[in-house]
Design a protein around this motif. Structure first.
Motif, mmCIF file in Angstrom:
data_model
loop_
_atom_site.group_PDB
_atom_site.id
_atom_site.type_symbol
_atom_site.label_atom_id
_atom_site.label_comp_id
_atom_site.label_asym_id
_atom_site.label_seq_id
_atom_site.Cartn_x
_atom_site.Cartn_y
_atom_site.Cartn_z
ATOM 1 N N ASP A 169 13.757 39.438 56.660
ATOM 2 C CA ASP A 169 14.315 38.221 57.251
ATOM 3 C C ASP A 169 14.979 37.376 56.171
ATOM 4 O O ASP A 169 16.114 36.898 56.339
ATOM 5 C CB ASP A 169 13.210 37.432 57.956
ATOM 6 C CG ASP A 169 13.723 36.207 58.696
ATOM 7 O OD1 ASP A 169 14.366 35.334 58.070
ATOM 8 O OD2 ASP A 169 13.484 36.112 59.912
ATOM 9 N N ALA A 170 14.303 37.210 55.040
ATOM 10 C CA ALA A 170 14.864 36.411 53.937
ATOM 11 C C ALA A 170 16.194 36.992 53.474
ATOM 12 O O ALA A 170 17.133 36.243 53.169
ATOM 13 C CB ALA A 170 13.870 36.349 52.771
ATOM 14 N N ALA A 171 16.302 38.307 53.431
ATOM 15 C CA ALA A 171 17.529 38.957 52.969
ATOM 16 C C ALA A 171 18.723 38.633 53.864
ATOM 17 O O ALA A 171 19.862 38.635 53.393
ATOM 18 C CB ALA A 171 17.325 40.466 52.888
ATOM 19 N N THR A 172 18.485 38.304 55.123
ATOM 20 C CA THR A 172 19.591 37.985 56.037
ATOM 21 C C THR A 172 20.195 36.619 55.756
ATOM 22 O O THR A 172 21.238 36.291 56.304
ATOM 23 C CB THR A 172 19.151 38.045 57.515
ATOM 24 O OG1 THR A 172 18.236 36.975 57.787
ATOM 25 C CG2 THR A 172 18.522 39.391 57.862
ATOM 26 N N HIS A 173 19.571 35.825 54.903
ATOM 27 C CA HIS A 173 20.061 34.480 54.588
ATOM 28 C C HIS A 173 21.106 34.472 53.478
ATOM 29 O O HIS A 173 21.593 33.407 53.102
ATOM 30 C CB HIS A 173 18.891 33.570 54.205
ATOM 31 C CG HIS A 173 17.992 33.230 55.349
ATOM 32 N ND1 HIS A 173 18.030 32.026 55.991
ATOM 33 C CD2 HIS A 173 17.037 33.952 55.978
ATOM 34 C CE1 HIS A 173 17.142 32.011 56.958
ATOM 35 N NE2 HIS A 173 16.524 33.180 56.967
ATOM 36 N N GLY A 174 21.418 35.633 52.926
ATOM 37 C CA GLY A 174 22.405 35.673 51.847
ATOM 38 C C GLY A 174 22.786 37.090 51.481
ATOM 39 O O GLY A 174 22.543 38.036 52.231
ATOM 40 N N ASP A 175 23.365 37.223 50.292
ATOM 41 C CA ASP A 175 23.871 38.511 49.821
ATOM 42 C C ASP A 175 22.934 39.213 48.854
ATOM 43 O O ASP A 175 23.037 40.424 48.660
ATOM 44 C CB ASP A 175 25.221 38.294 49.096
ATOM 45 C CG ASP A 175 26.217 37.580 49.973
ATOM 46 O OD1 ASP A 175 26.449 38.054 51.095
ATOM 47 O OD2 ASP A 175 26.748 36.541 49.526
ATOM 48 N N GLU A 176 22.057 38.467 48.207
ATOM 49 C CA GLU A 176 21.216 39.005 47.137
ATOM 50 C C GLU A 176 19.840 38.374 47.263
ATOM 51 O O GLU A 176 19.717 37.147 47.233
ATOM 52 C CB GLU A 176 21.875 38.624 45.806
ATOM 53 C CG GLU A 176 21.214 39.141 44.580
ATOM 54 C CD GLU A 176 21.990 38.688 43.342
ATOM 55 O OE1 GLU A 176 22.912 39.406 42.939
ATOM 56 O OE2 GLU A 176 21.657 37.604 42.808
ATOM 57 N N LEU A 177 18.803 39.217 47.410
ATOM 58 C CA LEU A 177 17.437 38.706 47.557
ATOM 59 C C LEU A 177 16.621 38.972 46.303
ATOM 60 O O LEU A 177 16.487 40.113 45.859
ATOM 61 C CB LEU A 177 16.730 39.344 48.751
ATOM 62 C CG LEU A 177 15.258 38.931 48.929
ATOM 63 C CD1 LEU A 177 15.117 37.425 49.163
ATOM 64 C CD2 LEU A 177 14.610 39.729 50.046
ATOM 65 N N HIS A 178 16.076 37.886 45.758
ATOM 66 C CA HIS A 178 15.143 37.941 44.641
ATOM 67 C C HIS A 178 13.782 37.507 45.170
ATOM 68 O O HIS A 178 13.672 36.462 45.826
ATOM 69 C CB HIS A 178 15.576 37.006 43.509
ATOM 70 C CG HIS A 178 16.834 37.462 42.844
ATOM 71 N ND1 HIS A 178 16.818 38.140 41.652
ATOM 72 C CD2 HIS A 178 18.129 37.363 43.218
ATOM 73 C CE1 HIS A 178 18.062 38.436 41.318
ATOM 74 N NE2 HIS A 178 18.878 37.973 42.246
ATOM 75 N N ALA A 179 12.764 38.314 44.899
ATOM 76 C CA ALA A 179 11.402 37.978 45.317
ATOM 77 C C ALA A 179 10.601 37.597 44.078
ATOM 78 O O ALA A 179 10.646 38.290 43.062
ATOM 79 C CB ALA A 179 10.753 39.162 46.019
ATOM 80 N N ILE A 180 9.899 36.483 44.176
ATOM 81 C CA ILE A 180 9.031 36.034 43.087
ATOM 82 C C ILE A 180 7.590 36.299 43.517
ATOM 83 O O ILE A 180 7.144 35.816 44.567
ATOM 84 C CB ILE A 180 9.242 34.543 42.774
ATOM 85 C CG1 ILE A 180 10.691 34.299 42.341
ATOM 86 C CG2 ILE A 180 8.253 34.088 41.700
ATOM 87 C CD1 ILE A 180 11.040 32.831 42.187
ATOM 88 N N VAL A 181 6.880 37.055 42.713
ATOM 89 C CA VAL A 181 5.501 37.430 42.998
ATOM 90 C C VAL A 181 4.580 36.511 42.201
ATOM 91 O O VAL A 181 4.671 36.431 40.967
ATOM 92 C CB VAL A 181 5.260 38.915 42.632
ATOM 93 C CG1 VAL A 181 3.807 39.294 42.847
ATOM 94 C CG2 VAL A 181 6.191 39.809 43.454
ATOM 95 N N ALA A 182 3.726 35.813 42.916
ATOM 96 C CA ALA A 182 2.839 34.818 42.301
ATOM 97 C C ALA A 182 1.858 35.453 41.321
ATOM 98 O O ALA A 182 1.321 36.536 41.568
ATOM 99 C CB ALA A 182 2.063 34.075 43.384
ATOM 100 N N ARG A 183 1.644 34.767 40.231
ATOM 101 C CA ARG A 183 0.594 35.147 39.280
ATOM 102 C C ARG A 183 -0.750 34.764 39.882
ATOM 103 O O ARG A 183 -0.872 33.801 40.641
ATOM 104 C CB ARG A 183 0.775 34.408 37.952
ATOM 105 C CG ARG A 183 2.060 34.671 37.250
ATOM 106 C CD ARG A 183 2.059 36.020 36.570
ATOM 107 N NE ARG A 183 3.281 36.144 35.783
ATOM 108 C CZ ARG A 183 3.335 36.769 34.634
ATOM 109 N NH1 ARG A 183 2.261 37.331 34.125
ATOM 110 N NH2 ARG A 183 4.474 36.852 33.983
ATOM 111 N N ARG A 184 -1.762 35.485 39.497
ATOM 112 C CA ARG A 184 -3.121 35.234 39.991
ATOM 113 C C ARG A 184 -3.537 33.777 39.752
ATOM 114 O O ARG A 184 -4.172 33.154 40.603
ATOM 115 C CB ARG A 184 -4.064 36.211 39.276
ATOM 116 C CG ARG A 184 -5.467 36.190 39.771
ATOM 117 C CD ARG A 184 -6.276 37.325 39.173
ATOM 118 N NE ARG A 184 -6.171 38.457 40.083
ATOM 119 C CZ ARG A 184 -6.166 39.718 39.704
ATOM 120 N NH1 ARG A 184 -6.242 40.035 38.432
ATOM 121 N NH2 ARG A 184 -6.097 40.680 40.588
ATOM 122 N N THR A 185 -3.142 33.198 38.608
ATOM 123 C CA THR A 185 -3.543 31.824 38.282
ATOM 124 C C THR A 185 -2.913 30.796 39.220
ATOM 125 O O THR A 185 -3.413 29.681 39.320
ATOM 126 C CB THR A 185 -3.141 31.467 36.830
ATOM 127 O OG1 THR A 185 -1.739 31.709 36.663
ATOM 128 C CG2 THR A 185 -3.928 32.288 35.827
#
Length: 153
Positions: free
Chosen positions: A23-39
């Protein structure tokens, strides 16, 4: 080109995560996902899988152009570096859009904040939550004691 950022814990990757990122990818041309650190995961139990493994799994999805580890101290550092046009929050993420928008504005980051659509289970026993997956494992396999033997759930 419209750069989109999605972020999350992505522990025990499941169909709800895949839907969110698609779904997020449909909002633009390039999707970057940020994966949360455990902290940085303070609103629910710590992730089971290490951050690098979670990042690798997310990056393997077709919808994701690139996955990044979050900053261990400041969740906005990768956002500043990526300079997105849009941040798409998960359907059930605890973040408030107005609060995120205000924090972005305070840092001089000009992007809009959207919310992804939800996903209903497609069949009766489909699980769309990491917590539900953990609960089912513990219920059906039993917890393991220090010696590795199963204990009563």
């Amino acid at each position: 080109m419209t750069r989109v950022v999605a972020q999350g814990t992505f522990d025990l990757l499941h169909p709800g995560h895949v839907h969110y990122l698609e779904d997020a990818a449909t909002h633009g041309d390039e999707l970057h996902a940020i994966v949360a650190r455990r902290t940085n995961v303070t609103h629910k139990p710590e992730p089971i899988l290490c951050a690098r493994q979670r990042r690798d799994m997310v990056e393997a999805l077709d919808a994701v152009d690139e996955a990044h580890l979050g900053d261990p101290e400041d969740v906005f550092v990768p956002i500043e570096r990526l300079d997105p046009d849009v941040i798409v929050l998960g359907f059930d993420q605890h973040h408030d859009e107005a609060d995120i928008a205000a924090a972005l504005d305070a840092r001089g980051i000009d992007c809009r904040v959207e919310r992804a659509s939800g996903r209903e289970p497609k069949y009766e026993d489909e699980l769309l939550s990491s917590g539900d997956i953990v609960d089912r494992i513990l219920r059906e396999r039993g917890e393991r004691g220090e010696d590795g033997d199963a204990t009563s759930p």
